[in-house]
Design a protein around this motif. Sequence first.
Motif, PDB file in Angstrom:
ATOM      1  N   GLY A   1       0.815  -1.206   0.000  1.00  0.00           N
ATOM      2  CA  GLY A   1       0.000   0.000   0.000  1.00  0.00           C
ATOM      3  C   GLY A   1       0.849   1.255   0.000  1.00  0.00           C
ATOM      4  O   GLY A   1       0.502   2.256  -0.633  1.00  0.00           O
ATOM      5  N   LEU A   2       1.985   1.202   0.702  1.00  0.00           N
ATOM      6  CA  LEU A   2       2.900   2.339   0.737  1.00  0.00           C
ATOM      7  C   LEU A   2       3.518   2.574  -0.639  1.00  0.00           C
ATOM      8  O   LEU A   2       3.635   3.715  -1.089  1.00  0.00           O
ATOM      9  CB  LEU A   2       3.985   2.105   1.782  1.00  0.00           C
ATOM     10  CG  LEU A   2       5.081   3.168   1.903  1.00  0.00           C
ATOM     11  CD1 LEU A   2       4.477   4.538   2.170  1.00  0.00           C
ATOM     12  CD2 LEU A   2       6.074   2.790   2.992  1.00  0.00           C
ATOM     13  N   VAL A   3       3.912   1.499  -1.306  1.00  0.00           N
ATOM     14  CA  VAL A   3       4.481   1.622  -2.655  1.00  0.00           C
ATOM     15  C   VAL A   3       3.456   2.237  -3.605  1.00  0.00           C
ATOM     16  O   VAL A   3       3.777   3.130  -4.399  1.00  0.00           O
ATOM     17  CB  VAL A   3       4.957   0.246  -3.179  1.00  0.00           C
ATOM     18  CG1 VAL A   3       5.372   0.346  -4.649  1.00  0.00           C
ATOM     19  CG2 VAL A   3       6.116  -0.274  -2.340  1.00  0.00           C
TER      20      VAL A   3
ATOM     21  N   GLY B   1       2.606  -1.715  -5.974  1.00  0.00           N
ATOM     22  CA  GLY B   1       2.832  -2.285  -4.657  1.00  0.00           C
ATOM     23  C   GLY B   1       2.778  -3.806  -4.653  1.00  0.00           C
ATOM     24  O   GLY B   1       3.642  -4.470  -4.082  1.00  0.00           O
ATOM     25  N   GLU B   2       1.764  -4.374  -5.300  1.00  0.00           N
ATOM     26  CA  GLU B   2       1.631  -5.827  -5.344  1.00  0.00           C
ATOM     27  C   GLU B   2       2.802  -6.454  -6.097  1.00  0.00           C
ATOM     28  O   GLU B   2       3.328  -7.502  -5.693  1.00  0.00           O
ATOM     29  CB  GLU B   2       0.304  -6.212  -6.000  1.00  0.00           C
ATOM     30  CG  GLU B   2      -0.007  -7.701  -5.917  1.00  0.00           C
ATOM     31  CD  GLU B   2      -1.405  -8.030  -6.413  1.00  0.00           C
ATOM     32  OE1 GLU B   2      -1.628  -9.198  -6.792  1.00  0.00           O
ATOM     33  OE2 GLU B   2      -2.262  -7.135  -6.427  1.00  0.00           O
ATOM     34  N   GLU B   3       3.210  -5.822  -7.180  1.00  0.00           N
ATOM     35  CA  GLU B   3       4.347  -6.322  -7.955  1.00  0.00           C
ATOM     36  C   GLU B   3       5.639  -6.226  -7.151  1.00  0.00           C
ATOM     37  O   GLU B   3       6.469  -7.143  -7.177  1.00  0.00           O
ATOM     38  CB  GLU B   3       4.483  -5.526  -9.258  1.00  0.00           C
ATOM     39  CG  GLU B   3       3.372  -5.786 -10.265  1.00  0.00           C
ATOM     40  CD  GLU B   3       3.392  -4.804 -11.416  1.00  0.00           C
ATOM     41  OE1 GLU B   3       2.865  -5.139 -12.489  1.00  0.00           O
ATOM     42  OE2 GLU B   3       3.917  -3.683 -11.250  1.00  0.00           O
ATOM     43  N   ALA B   4       5.820  -5.113  -6.421  1.00  0.00           N
ATOM     44  CA  ALA B   4       7.029  -4.928  -5.614  1.00  0.00           C
ATOM     45  C   ALA B   4       7.126  -5.985  -4.523  1.00  0.00           C
ATOM     46  O   ALA B   4       8.216  -6.499  -4.238  1.00  0.00           O
ATOM     47  CB  ALA B   4       7.044  -3.534  -4.996  1.00  0.00           C
ATOM     48  N   LEU B   5       5.989  -6.335  -3.917  1.00  0.00           N
ATOM     49  CA  LEU B   5       5.989  -7.360  -2.865  1.00  0.00           C
ATOM     50  C   LEU B   5       6.354  -8.721  -3.441  1.00  0.00           C
ATOM     51  O   LEU B   5       7.181  -9.445  -2.871  1.00  0.00           O
ATOM     52  CB  LEU B   5       4.619  -7.415  -2.192  1.00  0.00           C
ATOM     53  CG  LEU B   5       4.524  -8.240  -0.909  1.00  0.00           C
ATOM     54  CD1 LEU B   5       5.457  -7.685   0.161  1.00  0.00           C
ATOM     55  CD2 LEU B   5       3.092  -8.269  -0.389  1.00  0.00           C
ATOM     56  N   ALA B   6       5.774  -9.069  -4.595  1.00  0.00           N
ATOM     57  CA  ALA B   6       6.100 -10.344  -5.244  1.00  0.00           C
ATOM     58  C   ALA B   6       7.561 -10.360  -5.679  1.00  0.00           C
ATOM     59  O   ALA B   6       8.270 -11.365  -5.509  1.00  0.00           O
ATOM     60  CB  ALA B   6       5.179 -10.564  -6.447  1.00  0.00           C
TER      61      ALA B   6
ATOM     62  N   VAL C   1      12.020   2.892  -2.279  1.00  0.00           N
ATOM     63  CA  VAL C   1      11.001   3.584  -1.475  1.00  0.00           C
ATOM     64  C   VAL C   1      11.598   4.823  -0.814  1.00  0.00           C
ATOM     65  O   VAL C   1      10.981   5.894  -0.784  1.00  0.00           O
ATOM     66  CB  VAL C   1      10.406   2.637  -0.420  1.00  0.00           C
ATOM     67  CG1 VAL C   1       9.592   3.405   0.619  1.00  0.00           C
ATOM     68  CG2 VAL C   1       9.530   1.585  -1.084  1.00  0.00           C
ATOM     69  N   ILE C   2      12.819   4.696  -0.287  1.00  0.00           N
ATOM     70  CA  ILE C   2      13.486   5.842   0.337  1.00  0.00           C
ATOM     71  C   ILE C   2      13.698   6.957  -0.685  1.00  0.00           C
ATOM     72  O   ILE C   2      13.420   8.129  -0.416  1.00  0.00           O
ATOM     73  CB  ILE C   2      14.833   5.413   0.949  1.00  0.00           C
ATOM     74  CG1 ILE C   2      14.607   4.482   2.154  1.00  0.00           C
ATOM     75  CG2 ILE C   2      15.645   6.635   1.383  1.00  0.00           C
ATOM     76  CD1 ILE C   2      15.880   3.848   2.688  1.00  0.00           C
TER      77      ILE C   2
ATOM     78  N   GLU D   1      -0.751   5.109   4.699  1.00  0.00           N
ATOM     79  CA  GLU D   1      -0.122   3.800   4.557  1.00  0.00           C
ATOM     80  C   GLU D   1       1.052   3.632   5.522  1.00  0.00           C
ATOM     81  O   GLU D   1       1.269   2.535   6.047  1.00  0.00           O
ATOM     82  CB  GLU D   1       0.345   3.594   3.114  1.00  0.00           C
ATOM     83  CG  GLU D   1      -0.784   3.510   2.098  1.00  0.00           C
ATOM     84  CD  GLU D   1      -1.744   2.361   2.374  1.00  0.00           C
ATOM     85  OE1 GLU D   1      -1.321   1.343   2.961  1.00  0.00           O
ATOM     86  OE2 GLU D   1      -2.926   2.481   2.012  1.00  0.00           O
ATOM     87  N   VAL D   2       1.806   4.703   5.742  1.00  0.00           N
ATOM     88  CA  VAL D   2       2.896   4.638   6.721  1.00  0.00           C
ATOM     89  C   VAL D   2       2.334   4.291   8.087  1.00  0.00           C
ATOM     90  O   VAL D   2       2.883   3.451   8.816  1.00  0.00           O
ATOM     91  CB  VAL D   2       3.664   5.980   6.773  1.00  0.00           C
ATOM     92  CG1 VAL D   2       4.574   6.036   7.996  1.00  0.00           C
ATOM     93  CG2 VAL D   2       4.496   6.163   5.511  1.00  0.00           C
ATOM     94  N   GLY D   3       1.234   4.930   8.465  1.00  0.00           N
ATOM     95  CA  GLY D   3       0.622   4.665   9.761  1.00  0.00           C
ATOM     96  C   GLY D   3       0.189   3.225   9.932  1.00  0.00           C
ATOM     97  O   GLY D   3       0.246   2.671  11.034  1.00  0.00           O
TER      98      GLY D   3
END
Length: 302
Positions: free
Chosen positions: A153-155, A185-190, A216-217, A235-237
């Motif tokens: 979600g953050l991505v 985000g989903e692609e980054a996680l995979a 991300v940074i 999303e950070v929260g």
Amino acid sequence: MKKKILITLGLLFSVFLLAGTAYGFYLYKSVTDTVSEIHEPIERVTEKREEEVDVDNREPLSFLITGVDSRGDHHSGRSDTIIVMTVNPEEQSVKMLSIPRDTRTDIIGRGTVDKINHAYAFGGVQMAMDTVEHFLDIPIDHYVSINMEGFKGLVDALGGVQVNNSFAFSINGHTFPEGELFLSGEEALAYSRMRKEDPRGDFGRNDRQREIVEAVIQEGAQISSITRVGSILNEVGKSVRTDLDLDGMWKIQDKYRDARHNVEQLEIKGNGTRMNGIYYLEIPDEERNRVRLELRSHLNLH
């Protein structure tokens, strides 16, 4: 006529000024609310430093970044991503070291020898920090814990991230060709979780995890991300926890931000072995000492 134009311009300026002030207040309140939500201080004193890091004088400092593979908003479970990040503002450089999750080491505070990623499950972030400190013989000054399921979600809130994929592969319905890619985000996680198709196994997986964290940074530091500040903070929260309060974050951002332009990825190597049917990664003493010396030098510890 001129007077009417001046009055109209004055009214418009006042509206814009009030709108800007209101937006500024919204941003400030959103930031303070989010920091309050993610701030989880711990009572911990490191034995690896004689004095606390002087941030005002830009002394080098270190972070432990843990990616916890848990569902929902919870921050419990094993830390399947373990990254040590050291920052030296005078050298304007950052070093990032991934510690493979199967690394066999002493679990500090438990009195056992186990996989390093079990420390988080046994004793939370404090035991993880103590264990990593002992393993590398460097101080760990701060922590950032990320719920990897919520990380996507953050991505997405950042608008996606860019990576440079070294070889083509597919996983969980996603196809990643070789070369520069822009990931949701989903692609980054995979992308960050794949290891079975990687000839380097966990080492290749660690490289992709560091690459995503760095992306991300870098993306979060871009001015263009300000337009998405509301969704980013939301999303950070949900997905991040840290011991840093708002004042600490402002100081580090102000004093250390230029270091992000020079990021070096480090790797620690070992040998796979099985004990009682369980797989471990054994890190030779000389390899651990090599990495230890590099990180201590970067932290100006001799």
